[in-house]
Write an enzyme that holds these catalytic residues in place. Structure first.
Site, PDB file in Angstrom:
ATOM      1  N   GLN A 217      75.302  43.116  20.891  1.00 15.08           N
ATOM      2  CA  GLN A 217      75.920  42.255  21.897  1.00 15.08           C
ATOM      3  C   GLN A 217      77.079  42.962  22.593  1.00 15.08           C
ATOM      4  O   GLN A 217      77.908  43.589  21.951  1.00 15.08           O
ATOM      5  CB  GLN A 217      76.415  40.975  21.218  1.00 15.08           C
ATOM      6  CG  GLN A 217      76.710  39.846  22.175  1.00 15.08           C
ATOM      7  CD  GLN A 217      76.810  38.506  21.458  1.00 15.08           C
ATOM      8  OE1 GLN A 217      76.422  38.376  20.309  1.00 15.08           O
ATOM      9  NE2 GLN A 217      77.329  37.501  22.136  1.00 15.08           N
TER      10      GLN A 217
ATOM     11  N   SER B 170      75.299  45.918  14.713  1.00 14.01           N
ATOM     12  CA  SER B 170      75.293  44.459  14.607  1.00 14.01           C
ATOM     13  C   SER B 170      73.895  43.908  14.906  1.00 14.01           C
ATOM     14  O   SER B 170      72.957  44.159  14.159  1.00 14.01           O
ATOM     15  CB  SER B 170      76.360  43.869  15.536  1.00 14.01           C
ATOM     16  OG  SER B 170      76.577  42.494  15.262  1.00 14.01           O
ATOM     17  N   LEU B 171      73.710  43.186  16.005  1.00 14.37           N
ATOM     18  CA  LEU B 171      72.387  42.665  16.370  1.00 14.37           C
ATOM     19  C   LEU B 171      71.347  43.785  16.410  1.00 14.37           C
ATOM     20  O   LEU B 171      70.179  43.583  16.039  1.00 14.37           O
ATOM     21  CB  LEU B 171      72.487  41.968  17.733  1.00 14.37           C
ATOM     22  CG  LEU B 171      71.271  41.322  18.407  1.00 14.37           C
ATOM     23  CD1 LEU B 171      70.418  42.303  19.174  1.00 14.37           C
ATOM     24  CD2 LEU B 171      70.401  40.542  17.413  1.00 14.37           C
TER      25      LEU B 171
ATOM     26  N   ARG C  86      70.031  33.309  14.090  1.00  9.17           N
ATOM     27  CA  ARG C  86      71.339  33.981  14.051  1.00  9.17           C
ATOM     28  C   ARG C  86      72.139  33.672  15.309  1.00  9.17           C
ATOM     29  O   ARG C  86      73.327  33.351  15.254  1.00  9.17           O
ATOM     30  CB  ARG C  86      71.118  35.494  13.922  1.00  9.17           C
ATOM     31  CG  ARG C  86      72.385  36.350  13.809  1.00  9.17           C
ATOM     32  CD  ARG C  86      71.964  37.815  13.806  1.00  9.17           C
ATOM     33  NE  ARG C  86      73.020  38.726  13.398  1.00  9.17           N
ATOM     34  CZ  ARG C  86      73.821  39.374  14.222  1.00  9.17           C
ATOM     35  NH1 ARG C  86      73.714  39.174  15.538  1.00  9.17           N
ATOM     36  NH2 ARG C  86      74.739  40.209  13.765  1.00  9.17           N
TER      37      ARG C  86
ATOM     38  N   HIS D 153      81.409  38.614  11.903  1.00  9.52           N
ATOM     39  CA  HIS D 153      81.598  39.678  10.911  1.00  9.52           C
ATOM     40  C   HIS D 153      82.886  39.490  10.111  1.00  9.52           C
ATOM     41  O   HIS D 153      83.656  40.430   9.897  1.00  9.52           O
ATOM     42  CB  HIS D 153      81.560  41.057  11.583  1.00  9.52           C
ATOM     43  CG  HIS D 153      80.248  41.376  12.203  1.00  9.52           C
ATOM     44  ND1 HIS D 153      79.104  41.570  11.460  1.00  9.52           N
ATOM     45  CD2 HIS D 153      79.877  41.479  13.505  1.00  9.52           C
ATOM     46  CE1 HIS D 153      78.085  41.805  12.278  1.00  9.52           C
ATOM     47  NE2 HIS D 153      78.523  41.746  13.519  1.00  9.52           N
TER      48      HIS D 153
ATOM     49  N   GLN E   3      75.362  40.936   6.336  1.00  8.50           N
ATOM     50  CA  GLN E   3      75.788  41.438   7.638  1.00  8.50           C
ATOM     51  C   GLN E   3      76.623  40.458   8.446  1.00  8.50           C
ATOM     52  O   GLN E   3      77.561  40.845   9.137  1.00  8.50           O
ATOM     53  CB  GLN E   3      74.561  41.873   8.453  1.00  8.50           C
ATOM     54  CG  GLN E   3      74.895  42.860   9.553  1.00  8.50           C
ATOM     55  CD  GLN E   3      74.183  42.527  10.855  1.00  8.50           C
ATOM     56  OE1 GLN E   3      74.227  41.403  11.328  1.00  8.50           O
ATOM     57  NE2 GLN E   3      73.547  43.529  11.425  1.00  8.50           N
TER      58      GLN E   3
END
Length: 300
Positions: free
Chosen positions: A11, A89-90, A114, A189, A238
């Site tokens: 993102q 991340s993603l 998510r 996170h 995560q």
């Protein structure tokens, strides 16, 4: 000997118009159709709509996953799999898809859930710091509750995440050349995402994982892994754990990677890697033109 890694941005890397040049390719058409059935809305419509809608977590994450996964399919079809994969991340979901850990639709269902959970998160704040004193920051984080190092992107760039009060307290203690508040609704996170993480588990446990065909460097544990149990365990952590991208980049050198392809829109990850791993050759594949250029080089 050439050793290649593929990396996948998350993102923040989205761009209006991304994926539009893929729509006439039959393989891509099929994926866009599957995505519309799973999501209930069109990836292509969102990607050629407006910046504000595309930037909303609910839409950003599925759009990135679908576009990057299509590029993975086309790249794999033309040049084969790399020796290592990692995603920011993603982007880790695309890395797992590229490594054949789960199929496209299963990965999209995970990303959909998510995105919904993260989009509905509230009460948190995230801020990026550039060119700061790392020891000063780490001391401040240790002394301050409800705020953590969310993204350790490079030696000179990090993101902190926590309650608005705690983030403000850190920013008041630590000197940085530049500070930027991120346009997100929650403290991604960080432990503040625990409830969302627990809700996500229901969907995650319903998805069948396979052993990876290519080693994966995970955000929470940046060491190569192929075991399905290990990769799922890392993915569980995560949403609340830190993105340890700086350590992932160091692992590229330790794994003797010579070439890295950033698969997806933009070149944000290449920018970070360039400053950390100067010996590695970097390329981007985010458009059909770049894909065809890469294929042409490989076949010549």
């Amino acid at each position: 000997m050439t050793k290649t890694a593929w990396v996948f941005p998350g993102q923040g890397s989205q761009a209006l118009g991304m994926g539009i040049d893929l729509q006439d390719i039959s393989l891509a058409k099929s994926k866009f159709e599957i995505a519309e059935k799973v999501l209930g809305w069109s990836i292509l419509d969102i990607c050629q709509g407006d910046d504000e809608t595309l930037a909303r977590t609910l839409y950003t994450q599925p759009c990135l996953y679908v576009v990057e996964s299509i590029l993975v399919d086309l790249l794999t079809e033309r040049i084969g799999l790399p020796q290592l994969v990692a995603g920011h991340s993603l982007g880790e979901y695309v890395a797992l898809y590229a490594a054949k850990v789960f199929d496209f639709e299963s990965g999209l269902k995970l990303v959909k859930k998510r995105a919904e959970l993260m989009d509905s998160a509230a009460g948190g704040k995230m801020a990026a710091l550039m060119k700061f004193d790392r020891s000063q920051l780490m001391t401040a984080l240790t002394e301050t509750s409800d705020v953590v190092l969310a993204n350790d992107n490079s030696a000179g760039q990090v993101v902190i995440s926590g309650t608005p009060e705690a983030v403000a307290e850190i920013l008041g203690k630590v000197k940085a050349k530049r500070v930027m508040t991120l346009n997100v609704s929650g403290a991604f996170h960080s432990p503040l995402m625990q409830e969302a993480s627990e809700q996500f588990l229901d969907v995650l446990n319903s998805v069948n994982f396979n052993d990876a065909q290519v080693p994966v460097l995970s955000n929470v544990e940046p060491t190569p892994a192929t075991s399905q149990e290990e990769l799922k365990r890392r993915l569980v952590q995560q949403m609340t754990g830190s993105v340890r991208w700086r350590e992932i980049m160091l692992q590229f050198s330790q794994s003797e990677i010579t070439n890295i392809i950033e698969v997806g829109p933009g070149k944000a990850l290449c920018g970070l890697i360039k400053r950390t791993c100067r010996e590695i050759k970097l390329e981007t594949v985010g458009t059909v033109v770049q894909l065809n250029a890469k294929t042409l080089v490989m076949s010549s």
